[in-house]
Design a protein around this motif. Structure first.
Motif, PDB file in Angstrom:
ATOM      1  N   GLY A  76       0.837  -1.199   0.000  1.00  0.00           N
ATOM      2  CA  GLY A  76       0.000   0.000   0.000  1.00  0.00           C
ATOM      3  C   GLY A  76       0.862   1.236   0.000  1.00  0.00           C
ATOM      4  N   SER A  77       0.625   2.122   0.939  1.00  0.00           N
ATOM      5  CA  SER A  77       1.394   3.362   1.041  1.00  0.00           C
ATOM      6  C   SER A  77       2.777   3.101   1.617  1.00  0.00           C
ATOM      7  N   ALA A  78       3.775   3.803   1.068  1.00  0.00           N
ATOM      8  CA  ALA A  78       5.140   3.693   1.583  1.00  0.00           C
ATOM      9  C   ALA A  78       5.228   4.213   3.015  1.00  0.00           C
ATOM     10  N   ARG A  79       4.247   5.017   3.423  1.00  0.00           N
ATOM     11  CA  ARG A  79       4.231   5.577   4.783  1.00  0.00           C
ATOM     12  C   ARG A  79       4.351   4.457   5.826  1.00  0.00           C
ATOM     13  N   ASN A  80       3.730   3.304   5.552  1.00  0.00           N
ATOM     14  CA  ASN A  80       3.706   2.208   6.513  1.00  0.00           C
ATOM     15  C   ASN A  80       4.677   1.084   6.166  1.00  0.00           C
ATOM     16  N   ALA A  81       5.534   1.321   5.176  1.00  0.00           N
ATOM     17  CA  ALA A  81       6.395   0.238   4.695  1.00  0.00           C
ATOM     18  C   ALA A  81       7.867   0.453   5.023  1.00  0.00           C
ATOM     19  N   ILE A  82       8.198   1.573   5.640  1.00  0.00           N
ATOM     20  CA  ILE A  82       9.605   1.881   5.896  1.00  0.00           C
ATOM     21  C   ILE A  82      10.085   1.158   7.148  1.00  0.00           C
ATOM     22  N   GLY A  83      11.314   0.611   7.078  1.00  0.00           N
ATOM     23  CA  GLY A  83      11.936   0.021   8.259  1.00  0.00           C
ATOM     24  C   GLY A  83      11.595  -1.424   8.525  1.00  0.00           C
ATOM     25  N   GLN A  84      11.121  -2.151   7.529  1.00  0.00           N
ATOM     26  CA  GLN A  84      10.781  -3.562   7.722  1.00  0.00           C
ATOM     27  C   GLN A  84      12.051  -4.415   7.867  1.00  0.00           C
ATOM     28  N   VAL A  85      11.915  -5.522   8.579  1.00  0.00           N
ATOM     29  CA  VAL A  85      12.933  -6.580   8.603  1.00  0.00           C
ATOM     30  C   VAL A  85      12.249  -7.838   8.105  1.00  0.00           C
ATOM     31  N   ARG A  86      12.772  -8.388   6.997  1.00  0.00           N
ATOM     32  CA  ARG A  86      12.093  -9.527   6.356  1.00  0.00           C
ATOM     33  C   ARG A  86      13.074 -10.636   6.017  1.00  0.00           C
ATOM     34  N   GLY A  87      12.631 -11.855   6.249  1.00  0.00           N
ATOM     35  CA  GLY A  87      13.372 -13.008   5.775  1.00  0.00           C
ATOM     36  C   GLY A  87      12.862 -13.416   4.404  1.00  0.00           C
ATOM     37  N   PHE A 182      18.198  -3.348   1.810  1.00  0.00           N
ATOM     38  CA  PHE A 182      19.469  -4.053   1.953  1.00  0.00           C
ATOM     39  C   PHE A 182      19.194  -5.541   1.854  1.00  0.00           C
ATOM     40  N   ASP A 183      19.893  -6.207   0.933  1.00  0.00           N
ATOM     41  CA  ASP A 183      19.660  -7.641   0.750  1.00  0.00           C
ATOM     42  C   ASP A 183      20.362  -8.440   1.850  1.00  0.00           C
ATOM     43  N   ARG A 184      20.366  -9.746   1.727  1.00  0.00           N
ATOM     44  CA  ARG A 184      20.893 -10.621   2.779  1.00  0.00           C
ATOM     45  C   ARG A 184      22.375 -10.384   3.060  1.00  0.00           C
ATOM     46  N   PHE A 185      23.100  -9.862   2.060  1.00  0.00           N
ATOM     47  CA  PHE A 185      24.519  -9.577   2.237  1.00  0.00           C
ATOM     48  C   PHE A 185      24.790  -8.139   2.676  1.00  0.00           C
ATOM     49  N   GLY A 186      23.732  -7.326   2.752  1.00  0.00           N
ATOM     50  CA  GLY A 186      23.913  -5.922   3.085  1.00  0.00           C
ATOM     51  C   GLY A 186      24.119  -5.038   1.879  1.00  0.00           C
ATOM     52  N   ARG A 187      23.914  -5.588   0.679  1.00  0.00           N
ATOM     53  CA  ARG A 187      24.086  -4.803  -0.548  1.00  0.00           C
ATOM     54  C   ARG A 187      22.861  -3.924  -0.786  1.00  0.00           C
ATOM     55  N   ARG A 211      15.450   6.460   2.418  1.00  0.00           N
ATOM     56  CA  ARG A 211      14.882   5.686   3.526  1.00  0.00           C
ATOM     57  C   ARG A 211      14.953   4.209   3.135  1.00  0.00           C
ATOM     58  N   VAL A 212      14.983   3.350   4.143  1.00  0.00           N
ATOM     59  CA  VAL A 212      15.101   1.910   3.900  1.00  0.00           C
ATOM     60  C   VAL A 212      13.735   1.260   4.039  1.00  0.00           C
ATOM     61  N   ALA A 213      13.243   0.735   2.932  1.00  0.00           N
ATOM     62  CA  ALA A 213      11.957   0.034   2.975  1.00  0.00           C
ATOM     63  C   ALA A 213      12.087  -1.277   3.743  1.00  0.00           C
ATOM     64  N   ALA A 214      13.186  -1.998   3.509  1.00  0.00           N
ATOM     65  CA  ALA A 214      13.348  -3.289   4.180  1.00  0.00           C
ATOM     66  C   ALA A 214      14.810  -3.668   4.285  1.00  0.00           C
ATOM     67  N   ARG A 215      15.122  -4.376   5.363  1.00  0.00           N
ATOM     68  CA  ARG A 215      16.422  -5.021   5.548  1.00  0.00           C
ATOM     69  C   ARG A 215      16.182  -6.519   5.607  1.00  0.00           C
ATOM     70  N   HIS A 216      16.961  -7.273   4.854  1.00  0.00           N
ATOM     71  CA  HIS A 216      16.834  -8.725   4.971  1.00  0.00           C
ATOM     72  C   HIS A 216      17.280  -9.122   6.373  1.00  0.00           C
ATOM     73  N   GLN A 217      16.639 -10.118   6.937  1.00  0.00           N
ATOM     74  CA  GLN A 217      16.928 -10.482   8.317  1.00  0.00           C
ATOM     75  C   GLN A 217      18.381 -10.936   8.507  1.00  0.00           C
ATOM     76  N   TYR A 220      20.269  -7.739   8.843  1.00  0.00           N
ATOM     77  CA  TYR A 220      19.880  -7.150  10.132  1.00  0.00           C
ATOM     78  C   TYR A 220      20.653  -7.818  11.264  1.00  0.00           C
ATOM     79  N   ARG A 221      20.783  -9.128  11.188  1.00  0.00           N
ATOM     80  CA  ARG A 221      21.540  -9.844  12.214  1.00  0.00           C
ATOM     81  C   ARG A 221      23.026  -9.485  12.149  1.00  0.00           C
ATOM     82  N   MET A 222      23.589  -9.458  10.938  1.00  0.00           N
ATOM     83  CA  MET A 222      25.007  -9.144  10.807  1.00  0.00           C
ATOM     84  C   MET A 222      25.312  -7.730  11.291  1.00  0.00           C
ATOM     85  N   SER A 223      24.505  -6.750  10.881  1.00  0.00           N
ATOM     86  CA  SER A 223      24.744  -5.385  11.320  1.00  0.00           C
ATOM     87  C   SER A 223      24.579  -5.271  12.831  1.00  0.00           C
ATOM     88  N   GLY A 224      23.678  -6.082  13.399  1.00  0.00           N
ATOM     89  CA  GLY A 224      23.517  -6.119  14.840  1.00  0.00           C
ATOM     90  C   GLY A 224      24.732  -6.710  15.534  1.00  0.00           C
TER      91      GLY A 224
END
Length: 424
Positions: A76-87, A182-187, A211-217, A220-224
């Motif tokens: 839907g709207s990008a307003r609610n799609a920013i900052g996701q973490v997805r596998g 950011f994909d699974r490798f952080g690219r 803005r980042v719509a999604a980070r692959h999990q 997200y783990r590696m950056s953490g």
């Protein structure tokens, strides 16, 4: 420093007394340590805003999500799609960013100076309208010139004002920023905002707000893990700046002063470059970007783990040599060798001192950049050898046969940086 790290340090000191055992225990310890770090990810990411504004270089974005993947990511709207973490495998549904027709159109218009009507994009759009009817924004052939004028106005504003973020605009909306993932490798992966992105890229803009719509999990783990290690083992500061845009907010102890000193002094901009004690690869990233072919030499299993992850995340090509540099049988020849704040570690025991002498005698390089320690440093109080900077430089020159030296300056707490050159 955490209790975990203090215990690990005591164990490492004991293991070093048994050289045959050290590599095996070191590798096993690294596995245990990584498991420990992964348990700290949630804590290390807790204070990091996933919707925060980032700055990226458009030239470093090489792929984009295909339309179906974008619709899945932003239903839907990008307003609610920013900052996701997805596998899952959403990050694999990509194609080269250059495959988007407007990227080529912007390049032809703003980098090559063609009129909009003369671009390949305009020719293909006219043909599609004639064959299939209206195409989204382009309902008639006249819309190509009309919308082209609008893009020209945007390009003119960027030339004059730079690319301003939505936060800097009076009526800006954060969710209308250019979106990446950011994909699974952080690219980096482009998601939305192709017109602004393509124009900025064609104009040579080096810092684009996104803005980042999604980070692959996985990323997200590696950056953490990286953040957890910095907080736990490095006192909250990375050794050098982290060049990945998703980690640019991590504090650091040493800035780019040494890189600037070295680059200004070197008369070459290409060739093999060896960085001894590369840590997380800061110098290899920077020197590859200007044309060198770097090799990162790093002994620590922990540093190697992050060194490889950050290299892959930033899509660099430099080689990585694990283990001690003194164990490499065939070093080959180099244009430049960096020995920054590293050779003094070989002075702490007679065995490693002899290894250093052997390494220096085998080095074949036109230029060696050398940063020695200061003899007053606490870590050198019980060292086997503890020369002053000039004595250490003379030893390095004598063993390598590099006869000339230039003092480039002093950094940090007053450590000198020398450029050695010339072979007798």
């Amino acid at each position: 420093m955490s209790k975990f790290e203090k215990r690990a340090r005591r164990v490492r000191r004991a293991i070093r007394k048994v050289p045959v055992v050290e590599p095996v225990v070191s590798r096993a310890g690294a596995v245990v340590w990584r498991r420990h770090l992964r348990r700290q990810v949630a804590r290390s990411q807790a204070g990091v805003d996933p919707t925060r504004l980032l700055w990226v270089d458009p030239a470093q974005v090489h792929r984009r999500l295909r339309p179906d993947a974008v619709r899945e990511l932003i239903p839907g709207s990008a307003r609610n799609a920013i900052g996701q973490v997805r596998g899952g495998d959403w990050d694999l549904d990509v194609e080269p960013i250059d495959a988007h027709p407007f990227v080529g159109a912007a390049r032809e218009r703003y980098a090559e100076g063609k009129a909009w009507d003369d671009t390949r994009f305009a020719a293909e759009m006219r043909a599609r309208i004639e064959r299939d009817g209206p195409q989204h924004r382009y309902r008639t052939p006249e819309d190509i010139a009309r919308l082209g004028a609008r893009w020209d106005e945007l390009a003119d504003r960027i030339r004059v004002e730079g690319f301003r973020s939505q936060d800097e605009l009076a009526d800006g909306k954060p969710w209308e920023e250019v979106l990446v993932a950011f994909d699974r490798f952080g690219r980096l992966v482009f998601v939305e905002g192709i017109h602004r992105f393509a124009i900025a890229r064609a104009l040579g803009v080096e810092r684009l707000p996104v803005r980042v719509a999604a980070r692959h999990q996985d990323w997200y783990r590696m950056s953490g893990e990286i953040r957890a290690y910095v907080n736990e083992a490095e006192g909250g500061r990375a050794y050098q700046p982290l060049l990945h845009p998703d980690l640019a907010d991590v504090p650091y102890s040493h800035d780019g002063e040494r890189f600037d000193l070295i680059l200004d002094a070197l008369p070459v901009r290409e060739g093999r470059l060896l960085d001894i004690g590369a840590n997380w690869g800061y110098f290899c990233h920077r020197f590859e970007a200007v044309g060198f072919s770097p090799i990162a030499s790093e002994r620590s299993e922990k540093q190697l783990y992050f060194l490889a992850a950050l290299r892959d995340a930033l899509e660099r090509r430099f080689e990585i040599w694990g283990g001690s540099i003194t164990d490499v049988k065939d070093l080959g020849e180099f244009e430049v060798v960096l020995a920054l704040n590293v050779f003094h570690h070989f002075l702490k025991a007679e065995t490693s001192y002899q290894e250093l002498l052997g390494l220096l005698r085998r080095l074949r390089t036109r230029y060696l950049v050398f940063e020695p320690h200061l003899p007053t440093e606490r870590q050198m109080q019980r060292a086997y050898r503890n020369p002053d900077p000039d004595e250490f430089r003379e030893l390095v020159q004598r063993e390598t046969g590099l006869t000339e030296h230039t003092l480039l300056g002093t950094v940090g707490q007053g450590r000198p940086v020398y450029l050695l050159r010339g072979r007798a």
